[in-house]
Design a protein around this motif. Structure first.
Motif, PDB file in Angstrom:
ATOM      1  N   GLU A  76      33.128 -32.979 -53.240  1.00 30.21           N
ATOM      2  CA  GLU A  76      31.806 -33.571 -53.017  1.00 30.21           C
ATOM      3  C   GLU A  76      30.977 -33.617 -54.292  1.00 30.21           C
ATOM      4  OE1 GLU A  76      30.446 -35.033 -50.301  1.00 30.21           O
ATOM      5  OE2 GLU A  76      32.444 -34.870 -49.407  1.00 30.21           O
ATOM      6  N   HIS A  77      31.262 -32.694 -55.220  1.00 31.35           N
ATOM      7  CA  HIS A  77      30.521 -32.674 -56.490  1.00 31.35           C
ATOM      8  C   HIS A  77      31.488 -32.276 -57.602  1.00 31.35           C
ATOM      9  CE1 HIS A  77      26.597 -32.615 -58.592  1.00 31.35           C
ATOM     10  NE2 HIS A  77      27.249 -31.832 -59.425  1.00 31.35           N
ATOM     11  N   PRO A  78      32.200 -33.240 -58.147  1.00 27.23           N
ATOM     12  CA  PRO A  78      33.247 -32.931 -59.136  1.00 27.23           C
ATOM     13  C   PRO A  78      32.732 -32.555 -60.523  1.00 27.23           C
ATOM     14  CG  PRO A  78      33.087 -35.296 -58.787  1.00 27.23           C
ATOM     15  CD  PRO A  78      32.150 -34.666 -57.811  1.00 27.23           C
ATOM     16  N   ASP A  79      31.441 -32.786 -60.791  1.00 24.48           N
ATOM     17  CA  ASP A  79      30.913 -32.496 -62.130  1.00 24.48           C
ATOM     18  C   ASP A  79      30.703 -30.995 -62.330  1.00 24.48           C
ATOM     19  OD1 ASP A  79      30.804 -35.226 -62.575  1.00 24.48           O
ATOM     20  OD2 ASP A  79      28.758 -35.378 -61.795  1.00 24.48           O
ATOM     21  N   ASP A  80      30.942 -30.538 -63.550  1.00 19.73           N
ATOM     22  CA  ASP A  80      30.716 -29.129 -63.879  1.00 19.73           C
ATOM     23  C   ASP A  80      29.276 -28.942 -64.350  1.00 19.73           C
ATOM     24  OD1 ASP A  80      33.267 -28.551 -63.208  1.00 19.73           O
ATOM     25  OD2 ASP A  80      34.006 -28.203 -65.232  1.00 19.73           O
ATOM     26  N   ASP A  81      28.377 -28.744 -63.396  1.00 19.63           N
ATOM     27  CA  ASP A  81      26.978 -28.484 -63.732  1.00 19.63           C
ATOM     28  C   ASP A  81      26.447 -27.406 -62.797  1.00 19.63           C
ATOM     29  OD1 ASP A  81      26.445 -29.732 -61.283  1.00 19.63           O
ATOM     30  OD2 ASP A  81      26.042 -31.673 -62.213  1.00 19.63           O
ATOM     31  N   SER A  82      25.147 -27.187 -62.810  1.00 18.30           N
ATOM     32  CA  SER A  82      24.580 -26.073 -62.042  1.00 18.30           C
ATOM     33  C   SER A  82      24.742 -26.226 -60.531  1.00 18.30           C
ATOM     34  CB  SER A  82      23.094 -25.904 -62.390  1.00 18.30           C
ATOM     35  OG  SER A  82      22.394 -27.120 -62.230  1.00 18.30           O
ATOM     36  N   SER A  83      25.076 -27.429 -60.068  1.00 22.22           N
ATOM     37  CA  SER A  83      25.260 -27.640 -58.626  1.00 22.22           C
ATOM     38  C   SER A  83      26.563 -27.044 -58.097  1.00 22.22           C
ATOM     39  CB  SER A  83      25.225 -29.136 -58.300  1.00 22.22           C
ATOM     40  OG  SER A  83      23.936 -29.668 -58.517  1.00 22.22           O
ATOM     41  N   VAL A  84      27.462 -26.656 -58.986  1.00 24.21           N
ATOM     42  CA  VAL A  84      28.743 -26.100 -58.520  1.00 24.21           C
ATOM     43  C   VAL A  84      28.876 -24.606 -58.822  1.00 24.21           C
ATOM     44  CG1 VAL A  84      29.981 -28.294 -58.636  1.00 24.21           C
ATOM     45  CG2 VAL A  84      29.925 -26.805 -60.650  1.00 24.21           C
ATOM     46  N   ILE A  85      27.802 -23.987 -59.256  1.00 21.56           N
ATOM     47  CA  ILE A  85      27.863 -22.552 -59.563  1.00 21.56           C
ATOM     48  C   ILE A  85      28.295 -21.753 -58.338  1.00 21.56           C
ATOM     49  CG2 ILE A  85      26.464 -20.518 -60.121  1.00 21.56           C
ATOM     50  CD1 ILE A  85      24.829 -22.295 -62.009  1.00 21.56           C
ATOM     51  N   VAL A  86      27.709 -22.061 -57.188  1.00 24.18           N
ATOM     52  CA  VAL A  86      28.039 -21.328 -55.961  1.00 24.18           C
ATOM     53  C   VAL A  86      29.470 -21.634 -55.525  1.00 24.18           C
ATOM     54  CG1 VAL A  86      27.470 -21.015 -53.519  1.00 24.18           C
ATOM     55  CG2 VAL A  86      25.637 -21.224 -55.209  1.00 24.18           C
ATOM     56  N   THR A  87      29.850 -22.894 -55.580  1.00 23.63           N
ATOM     57  CA  THR A  87      31.214 -23.281 -55.186  1.00 23.63           C
ATOM     58  C   THR A  87      32.248 -22.567 -56.047  1.00 23.63           C
ATOM     59  OG1 THR A  87      30.426 -25.474 -54.520  1.00 23.63           O
ATOM     60  CG2 THR A  87      32.789 -25.223 -54.859  1.00 23.63           C
ATOM     61  N   TYR A  88      32.039 -22.576 -57.357  1.00 22.22           N
ATOM     62  CA  TYR A  88      32.996 -21.925 -58.261  1.00 22.22           C
ATOM     63  C   TYR A  88      32.998 -20.404 -58.066  1.00 22.22           C
ATOM     64  CZ  TYR A  88      33.788 -26.274 -60.872  1.00 22.22           C
ATOM     65  OH  TYR A  88      34.149 -27.544 -61.246  1.00 22.22           O
ATOM     66  N   GLY A  89      31.835 -19.842 -57.792  1.00 21.89           N
ATOM     67  CA  GLY A  89      31.777 -18.406 -57.514  1.00 21.89           C
ATOM     68  C   GLY A  89      32.571 -18.058 -56.267  1.00 21.89           C
ATOM     69  N   ASN A  90      32.395 -18.864 -55.223  1.00 18.13           N
ATOM     70  CA  ASN A  90      33.165 -18.657 -53.990  1.00 18.13           C
ATOM     71  C   ASN A  90      34.662 -18.809 -54.243  1.00 18.13           C
ATOM     72  OD1 ASN A  90      30.918 -18.182 -52.378  1.00 18.13           O
ATOM     73  ND2 ASN A  90      30.739 -20.305 -51.693  1.00 18.13           N
ATOM     74  N   LEU A  91      35.024 -19.811 -55.046  1.00 11.94           N
ATOM     75  CA  LEU A  91      36.438 -20.028 -55.365  1.00 11.94           C
ATOM     76  C   LEU A  91      37.029 -18.834 -56.112  1.00 11.94           C
ATOM     77  CD1 LEU A  91      36.362 -23.804 -56.328  1.00 11.94           C
ATOM     78  CD2 LEU A  91      37.978 -22.783 -54.702  1.00 11.94           C
ATOM     79  N   ALA A  92      36.262 -18.281 -57.035  1.00  5.19           N
ATOM     80  CA  ALA A  92      36.739 -17.109 -57.772  1.00  5.19           C
ATOM     81  C   ALA A  92      37.002 -15.944 -56.818  1.00  5.19           C
ATOM     82  CB  ALA A  92      35.714 -16.708 -58.835  1.00  5.19           C
ATOM     83  N   TRP A  93      36.092 -15.734 -55.885  1.00  7.89           N
ATOM     84  CA  TRP A  93      36.247 -14.641 -54.926  1.00  7.89           C
ATOM     85  C   TRP A  93      37.463 -14.851 -54.017  1.00  7.89           C
ATOM     86  CZ3 TRP A  93      34.285  -9.905 -53.701  1.00  7.89           C
ATOM     87  CH2 TRP A  93      33.193  -9.454 -54.446  1.00  7.89           C
ATOM     88  N   VAL A  94      37.587 -16.038 -53.464  1.00 10.62           N
ATOM     89  CA  VAL A  94      38.689 -16.291 -52.528  1.00 10.62           C
ATOM     90  C   VAL A  94      40.035 -16.184 -53.239  1.00 10.62           C
ATOM     91  CG1 VAL A  94      39.782 -18.017 -51.039  1.00 10.62           C
ATOM     92  CG2 VAL A  94      37.314 -17.675 -50.943  1.00 10.62           C
ATOM     93  N   HIS A  95      40.132 -16.769 -54.429  1.00  7.53           N
ATOM     94  CA  HIS A  95      41.389 -16.664 -55.178  1.00  7.53           C
ATOM     95  C   HIS A  95      41.713 -15.199 -55.485  1.00  7.53           C
ATOM     96  CE1 HIS A  95      42.844 -20.690 -55.771  1.00  7.53           C
ATOM     97  NE2 HIS A  95      41.665 -21.126 -56.189  1.00  7.53           N
ATOM     98  N   SER A  96      40.697 -14.433 -55.844  1.00  8.41           N
ATOM     99  CA  SER A  96      40.923 -13.017 -56.139  1.00  8.41           C
ATOM    100  C   SER A  96      41.416 -12.272 -54.900  1.00  8.41           C
ATOM    101  CB  SER A  96      39.628 -12.380 -56.655  1.00  8.41           C
ATOM    102  OG  SER A  96      39.824 -11.008 -56.932  1.00  8.41           O
TER     103      SER A  96
END
Length: 435
Positions: A76-96
């Motif tokens: 939904e938001h492929p750009d790497d900007d402040s709008s994906v901070i939460v998504t990437y944080g969640n991804l880091a947690w789930v992958h871990s």
């Protein structure tokens, strides 16, 4: 990967959202039903829905499903900007959590890169997008997180007092909190309600927000002793005109119409929405309720057509959301009204046997099974026993009052107190002084 590094990420996993505080099944149903409606999503709302759903799936123990939803959020938001901070944080947690260390480290580093490229206003402040997603997530998650949601919106408001989103979020938080505080049977003056004052301010800033109109209408309806029906209807009609495809708006408006006993109007609104959301269990349940109340309004609860329609929608709704016990209990009672006693008994039996039945659901079971025994099978003694069992579970739901009222009704008609209801009430008060 080090949990200390993960804890530095601002996302659903670090916002202290405890699974025991929320009805995870109901949260999932609401998000999925909203996503199923084909409508325009403003800003990053759809991305946030997938983020929230991913966290719910994690809480349910399905990290693979969580990962799929996070990938949808990322799309939904492929750009790497402040709008994906939460998504990437969640991804880091789930992958871990899934043991994917390399992927977890990659997304953690992506967050750090974004923070370097798009620094927050100060080291102690969150990016606006993160603050927003956190506050709305707190408001959606549980009544136990309403206060934190309010504080989050208020903190943002102090920096931007005329911001449309912060004012709306703060208003919605006050609305929810005031609803918990006031309760169903109490009233405060409409003009004195802090929630109303804030909702009006939010409306001035965001006049096209349909849910603000809904909440103002509900406050006008609930908080005014002499209800100005015209004003309430204006709010509700305006909301429906603004957002005819918004499932939450439609359900709120239809429930108001039901309370006002305009069952045909409610059904018209609900059935129109059903065309857009045919798999909404909540819509089917509400439609069934209106057919039931319409039959009662006609003094014909056994009306075969209306009873058949009620059962049809209850069956459809319960098949879509079997985790919601209340409609399944209602379905058992409707079977009894169709004189399908064996089918009703079987339904009650299978529901009582469900593992991990919540106290509130068990209380509803006792009340409704008591009604079945009392009004369909004519077994008052058995009914009284179930009403007592329901009360003994404590004030875990409004069914406690329903059980108590039914016992009082039996007592009024039985001065000899055959079932020792007075003794039960006395012992109950002694053991539960707060009640």
């Amino acid at each position: 990967m080090s949990e200390d590094k993960l804890k530095l990420l601002s996302c659903h996993f670090t916002w202290d959202l405890q699974k025991e505080d929320a009805d995870r099944n109901f949260l999932e149903v609401k998000v999925r039903e909203r996503l199923a409606v084909k409508c325009e999503y403003g800003g990053n709302l759809k991305q946030r829905e997938f983020n929230f759903l991913a966290f719910i799936k994690h809480l349910q123990g399905f990290n693979d499903e969580a990962l799929k939803n996070l990938q949808l959020a990322k799309k939904e938001h492929p750009d790497d900007d402040s709008s994906v901070i939460v998504t990437y944080g969640n991804l880091a947690w789930v992958h871990s959590l899934m043991g994917n260390v390399t992927e977890a480290e990659t997304y953690t580093e992506k967050v750090n890169e974004i923070l370097r490229a798009f620094p927050a206003p100060s080291p102690t402040e969150l990016h606006r997008e993160v603050q927003s997603e956190k506050a709305w997530s707190l408001l959606k998650f549980s009544r136990k997180t309403y206060i934190r949601a309010k504080e989050s919106f208020l903190d943002a408001l102090q920096k931007e007092p005329d911001d449309k989103e912060w004012n709306t979020g703060f208003a919605f938080s006050l609305f929810r909190l005031e609803g918990l505080k006031i309760g169903q049977y109490k009233r405060v003056r409409f003009e004195e309600s802090p929630a109303v004052l804030q909702l009006k301010k939010a409306l001035n800033l965001d006049p096209d927000n349909a849910m603000i109109h809904v909440y103002l209408g509900l406050k006008c309806y609930k908080n005014t002793k002499n209800v100005n029906s015209t004003e309430v209807w204006q709010y509700m009609k305006q909301a429906l005109t603004m957002a005819p495809d918004n499932l939450s708006v439609v359900l709120h408006v239809a429930k108001f119409m039901k309370k006002e006993q305009f069952y045909d109007k409610a059904l018209k609104v609900l059935l129109e929405m059903l065309k857009k959301a045919p798999d909404s269990s909540r819509l089917h349940h509400e439609i069934a309720n209106n057919y039931r109340w319409k039959a009662m309004q006609m003094n014909d609860v056994h009306n075969s057509e209306l009873l058949g329609l009620c059962i049809h929608h209850l069956e459809k709704g319960t098949s879509l959301n079997p985790g919601y016990i209340y409609p399944r209990l209602e379905l058992a009672l409707r079977y009894a009204e169709q004189k399908q006693m064996a089918k009703a008994e079987q339904k009650f039996t299978e529901l009582f046997a469900l593992p991990d039945l919540k106290p509130a659901d068990r209380q509803a079971w006792h009340r409704m099974y008591g009604d079945f025994k009392q009004y369909r099978l004519g077994s008052e003694r058995a009914a009284v026993e179930h009403y007592k069992q329901g009360m003994m579970l404590g004030r875990v739901s409004t069914e406690w009052i329903a059980c108590k009222n039914r016992l009082r009704k039996v007592l009024q008609q039985d001065r000899r107190d055959t079932y020792e209801i007075r003794t039960f009430f006395h012992s109950f008060r002694t053991e539960n002084k707060d009640d």
